[in-house]
Structures are given as structure tokens and as C-alpha cells.
Motif scaffolding. Structure first.
Motif, short mmCIF file in Angstrom:
data_model
loop_
_atom_site.label_atom_id
_atom_site.label_comp_id
_atom_site.label_asym_id
_atom_site.label_seq_id
_atom_site.Cartn_x
_atom_site.Cartn_y
_atom_site.Cartn_z
N UNK A 67 91.39 45.95 125.34
CA UNK A 67 90.94 46.23 126.70
C UNK A 67 89.33 46.52 126.32
N UNK A 68 89.04 47.51 125.33
CA UNK A 68 87.69 47.57 125.01
C UNK A 68 86.83 46.68 124.46
N UNK A 69 87.31 45.74 123.77
CA UNK A 69 86.27 44.83 123.20
C UNK A 69 86.39 43.55 124.19
N UNK A 70 87.42 43.26 125.12
CA UNK A 70 87.11 42.05 125.85
C UNK A 70 85.72 42.08 126.74
N UNK A 71 85.44 42.99 127.25
CA UNK A 71 84.10 42.99 128.07
C UNK A 71 83.06 42.53 127.15
N UNK A 72 82.97 42.82 126.01
CA UNK A 72 81.87 42.78 124.93
C UNK A 72 81.95 41.26 124.39
N UNK A 73 83.05 40.86 124.24
CA UNK A 73 83.33 39.59 123.25
C UNK A 73 83.10 38.08 123.88
N UNK A 79 84.80 35.91 122.29
CA UNK A 79 86.07 35.43 122.16
C UNK A 79 86.78 36.38 121.45
N UNK A 80 88.22 36.33 121.54
CA UNK A 80 88.84 37.28 120.78
C UNK A 80 90.41 36.77 120.92
N UNK A 89 96.16 44.60 114.58
CA UNK A 89 94.83 44.05 114.45
C UNK A 89 94.44 43.29 115.46
N UNK A 90 93.08 43.42 116.10
CA UNK A 90 92.50 42.46 117.08
C UNK A 90 91.50 41.82 116.67
N UNK A 91 91.16 40.55 116.62
CA UNK A 91 89.83 39.99 116.32
C UNK A 91 89.03 39.52 117.43
N UNK A 94 79.06 37.44 115.71
CA UNK A 94 79.62 38.31 114.73
C UNK A 94 80.97 38.32 114.95
N UNK A 95 81.81 37.98 113.74
CA UNK A 95 83.33 37.90 113.92
C UNK A 95 83.77 39.51 113.25
#
Length: 474
Positions: free
Chosen positions: A66-72, A74-75, A84-86, A92-93
Motif C-alpha cells: 500500500x505504501x510503495x504502490x503510489x511511488x512505483x 511496477x511492483x 518481501x515486496x519488490x 531503480x529496483x
């Protein structure tokens, strides 16, 4: 090694980069902790480039997503079961993992994943002190509860707690000790060696795939000898690769100054050196390295004492190829790599007949045909297999192989040697002889292939004449 101040400056610069600072701010705004952890922190203190970035957090996998989705851009969550979530952020990966406290239950082949609640608790359960450091971000606070920096300074590999506990939690860490010995050039502590010797049997509960991956990483380090020696000396090779320690007591009739074990390690080293010289900048060739290490594993099974005290190992190439294929299947290597290693081992002695008398062009063609796409690897393996201290003998073999490679190149230019085919294909054979698809077409094809190998290109007209004569004579 870079100074601690330089390492912290490098980490600070990384934390200030746009994609990391955006991620740190997002986790802080969500009320979650975030820290850069593991190899990247270690590498900063070693003065090495920071490539793979791993983070750890208080957030569980759903919260991370939920935190990284708006920034990414791709995930992915293929590692969700392990916390682990990528994601890809600004190109940058990154991987973010929930604090963990994993352990094996002592019976199954998979570790139990349990999430923790503190950074320190996550760090002390990690494999080695040099990997048990973290940098809290955005605060830029270094966390090193087990003395990892001191161990880096001493070039020492130790576990955060008792090694018996660490290796009991995950027995694969014993193989990681061997890998890091080669990768980092560190020495393991006496207590780690003692624990490896006492717990080597525990590796039998680890899946073949995990053992394969760790063994492959070890072989792909710049200098794997030290790690392989640790595997043998500690007893873990007896569990995962018993063919290697079995070589220690075998006297090699071609290399009286070394036993077969030492010879095999030297061949591996020389193959790696040749690999770098002939193919600079290319990634490590795992198939070649496995073949170099295992090329003589057929010797224990074929050792014979002949009259006069002469030791022989007749057909150890063929036996070794079968043993290598069996071991690689047990370690879950893929079919292509397994077949490639076995074929290289089967062929590794072929060249030594070249020095006993000039090969005909036909023999050179067969050498190329039998090696197929493995020819360049066979060149390297055969050259690396010369470990004699007799300079005259070494030079003679080297010059002979130079000559063979020159002849292969010359013949290749003349007749496209790498893709040898008969002068007539199967459709033409059937048309000429009036055959339907079947065994006889295959026999005719092999007859023409043998002609091609022995006599070189014939042309379709001459090939047809000889084919008809062969068919009539049958």
C-alpha cells in the motif's frame, strides 16, 4: 577498506537519492520504520559499489504494498509469503521485507517464516555479523548490534549469536560461509568451523534447489578455491558434493606433484583465468567451472594398480561424466547445463592423443563435431587441465593446442566446420534412393556424414554418386 567516515558518507548520499528519500518519507508518513540492510551496508564499508538495495521495515507485506504502490512504476509480490515486496521506483529496483525471525522446525526442508517487531531482532537472526548491519532512514542512524564493523576491519566471518543456533535455524548458512569466504576474502572463526563440522549432516534437510543456488554462487565468485576447501575441510561437501572430498587421497599418474583434489582445484583456477583472458567482461561461465572442478571425479572408481606399481584410471572420463550428471540431477540443475558438463568431462582427455601423432583433417573435424557448441569451453578446459611443473612438457602441450586451434580455424574458414552437414539432406536422400522416412534414411545420412568428416566437402554430384554406389553394395 574505505574509512568508516567515507562509508557513512556513501550511505548518506544513497539515502539522499530521490528514489530512496521518497520511499523513506512515505514509510515515515505511514508511521512505519524503514532501514537499508544487509549486503549494501556491508559493501559500503568495504568500499565496493552499492548495487542491490534491500530494505527492512515494521510494515507487513500488505502495508508495504500500500505504501510503495503510489511511488512505483511496477511492483510484484512473488515473495509475499516470505514478507518481501519488490518494486521499481524511478527506474531503480528495490526489495522491502518485513522484520523476520525465521527458523527451520528441524524436520522439514523449508524454513518457517515468522515476522518480528524490532530492527535489532531482525538483525541478530541474520547469517553473519557483516550482514547484520542496517542504516535507519531517513534518520541516518547506523545499527550494528553484533559488531559487524569490527569483523569487517578484521576480515573475519562470524555469526551474530552462537553459530550452532544460527546454522540450526538455517543449515544453508554453512554453505554461505563457504561462499563469503571466497566472495569477500574473509576467514571464518574457529567456532564457526567447529559448528560446521558438528552440524554438516543438517544440510540434508535443505532442498536440492537451495543447495544448487548457493553452490553456483560460490563457483561464480572470483576465487572459489577457499570456499571449496572450507566445504571439504568442514565436512559439508561430504553431504552435498561427496565426489569432491573423495578426490583427496587419489594419486594422479599424470601429475605426481599433486593429488587429484589439489589438481582439480588448480584446474578450476586456471580455467577461470583463461575464461577472463579469452572473454573479458563476460559473466562467469558456470558450466565450464563445474566441468573444471569435476572433470576427474571418475578417478576414484577407476583406480587400478598395474604391474610395477603404476596407477591407472582408465575410462575415468566416461565414468566421471556419468557421475557428474547424476550429481547435477540430484542438485536440480537444468538438463542443458547437466548435459553440457557431462559432455565436457567425457571429452576432456580427447586432445591428449593429438601430441602422440599428427591428426588428420578428419580427426580434427570429428573433434569439432563431437564438441559442438561446447568447443570453446573444451578449449579452455583442456588447456586448464595442464598443471605439470615440468616447463618443457607444459610448453609442448600448449604449443600443440595452439596448433590444433589454428587448424580448426583454418578448416572452419574453408568449410564452415562448426555446422558440418552431409552434402545431401534427408529429402534428397529419399528422392535419390526412392525411400520413405525410416531407419534406412538415417543409415544413409550417417554414411554421408562420415564421408563429409573424412573427405571434406564433396559437392552434391559426387555425394550422389557415392551414395548410389554404397546403396548398391548393400
Amino acid at each position: 577498506m574505505e574509512s568508516a567516515a567515507a562509508a557513512l558518507a556513501q550511505l548518506g548520499s544513497l539515502a539522499a537519492s530521490s528514489h530512496v528519500s521518497r520511499m523513506a518519507d512515505a514509510f515515515a508518513a505511514a508511521g512505519e520504520e524503514l532501514a537499508l540492510v544487509g549486503g549494501s551496508v556491508r559493501d559500503a564499508f568495504l568500499g565496493a559499489p552499492l548495487n542491490d538495495l534491500d530494505f527492512t521495515t515494521t510494515a507487513d507485506p500488505d502495508r508495504i504494498l500500500a505504501i510503495v504502490s503510489p511511488l512505483a512504476e511496477a511492483h510484484w509480490d512473488v515473495g509475499r509469503a516470505f514478507g518481501t515486496i519488490g518494486a521499481v521506483i524511478e527506474g531503480h529496483t528495490v526489495e522491502i521485507t518485513t522484520y523476520r525471525t525465521d527458523a527451520y522446525d528441524g524436520a522439514t526442508r523449508k524454513p518457517m517464516v515468522e515476522f518480528g517487531d524490532t530492527l535489532e531482532g531482525d538483525l541478530v537472526r541474520r547469517d553473519f555479523t557483516v550482514n547484520a548491519m542496517a542504516l535507519r532512514i531517513p534518520e541516518l542512524v547506523l545499527v550494528d548490534p553484533s559488531g559487524g564493523i569490527e569483523d569487517i576491519l578484521a576480515r573475519r566471518l562470524d555469526t551474530p549469536g552462537a553459530p550452532e543456533t544460527s546454522f540450526g535455524d538455517d543449515p544453508l548458512r554453512m554453505m554461505r560461509a563457504a561462499r563469503f569466504t571466497s566472495q569477500l576474502g574473509f576467514e571464518v572463526t574457529d567456532r564457526v568451523v567447529d559448528a560446521m563440522q558438528g552440524l554438516a549432516d543438517r544440510l540434508s534437510i535443505v532442498s536440492g534447489e537451495r543447495v544448487r543456488d548457493e553452490f553456483s554462487k560460490l563457483l561464480c565468485t572470483p576465487a572459489p578455491r577457499a570456499g571449496l576447501q572450507l566445504m571439504v575441510d568442514s565436512g559439508i561437501a561430504q553431504i552435498v558434493l561427496p565426489e569432491l572430498p573423495a578426490l583427496r587421497l587419489q594419486v594422479d599418474e599424470h601429475h605426481h606433484h599433486k593429488d587429484v583434489y589439489e589438481h582439480s582445484l588448480t584446474v578450476l583456477e586456471q580455467a577461470i583465468q583463461l575464461e577472463r583472458e579469452r572473454h573479458p567482461g563476460e559473466p562467469p561461465d558456470l558450466t565450464l567451472r563445474i566441468a573444471a572442478l569435476l572433470h576427474d571425479i571418475g578417478k576414484p572408481a577407476t583406480k587400478r594398480m598395474e604391474p610395477g606399481g603404476v596407477v591407472t584410471f582408465h575410462h575415468h572420463d566416461v565414468v566421471g561424466a556419468k557421475l557428474a550428471a547424476k550429481r547435477m540431477r540430484e542438485l536440480r540443475f537444468d538438463k542443458d547445463r547437466t548435459a553440457g558438463v557431462a559432455r565436457l568431462i567425457e571429452l576432456h582427455l580427447r586432445f591428449f592423443g593429438y601430441t602422440e601423432g599428427a591428426w588428420t583433417d578428419s580427426a580434427v573435424r570429428r573433434y569439432v563435431r563431437d564438441a559442438g557448441p561446447l568447443l570453446e569451453r573444451l578449449h579452455i578446459l583442456t588447456r586448464a587441465d595442464v598443471t605439470t611443473r615440468n616447463r618443457r612438457k607444459s610448453d609442448r602441450l600448449s604449443f600443440a593446442y595452439d596448433d590444433l586451434e589454428d587448424r580448426i580455424a583454418a578448416l572452419g574458414e574453408e568449410e564452415e566446420l562448426a555446422s558440418i552437414r552431409p552434402d545431401l539432406d534427408g529429402e534428397q536422400i529419399m528422392a535419390i534412393l526412392g525411400l520413405s522416412p525410416g531407419r534406412e534414411v538415417g543409415e544413409a545420412y550417417r554414411f554421408l556424414l562420415e564421408l563429409r568428416l573424412s573427405d571434406g566437402p564433396l559437392g552434391e554430384e559426387e555425394a550422389e554418386r557415392r551414395l548410389r554406389a554404397w546403396w548398391a553394395a548393400r
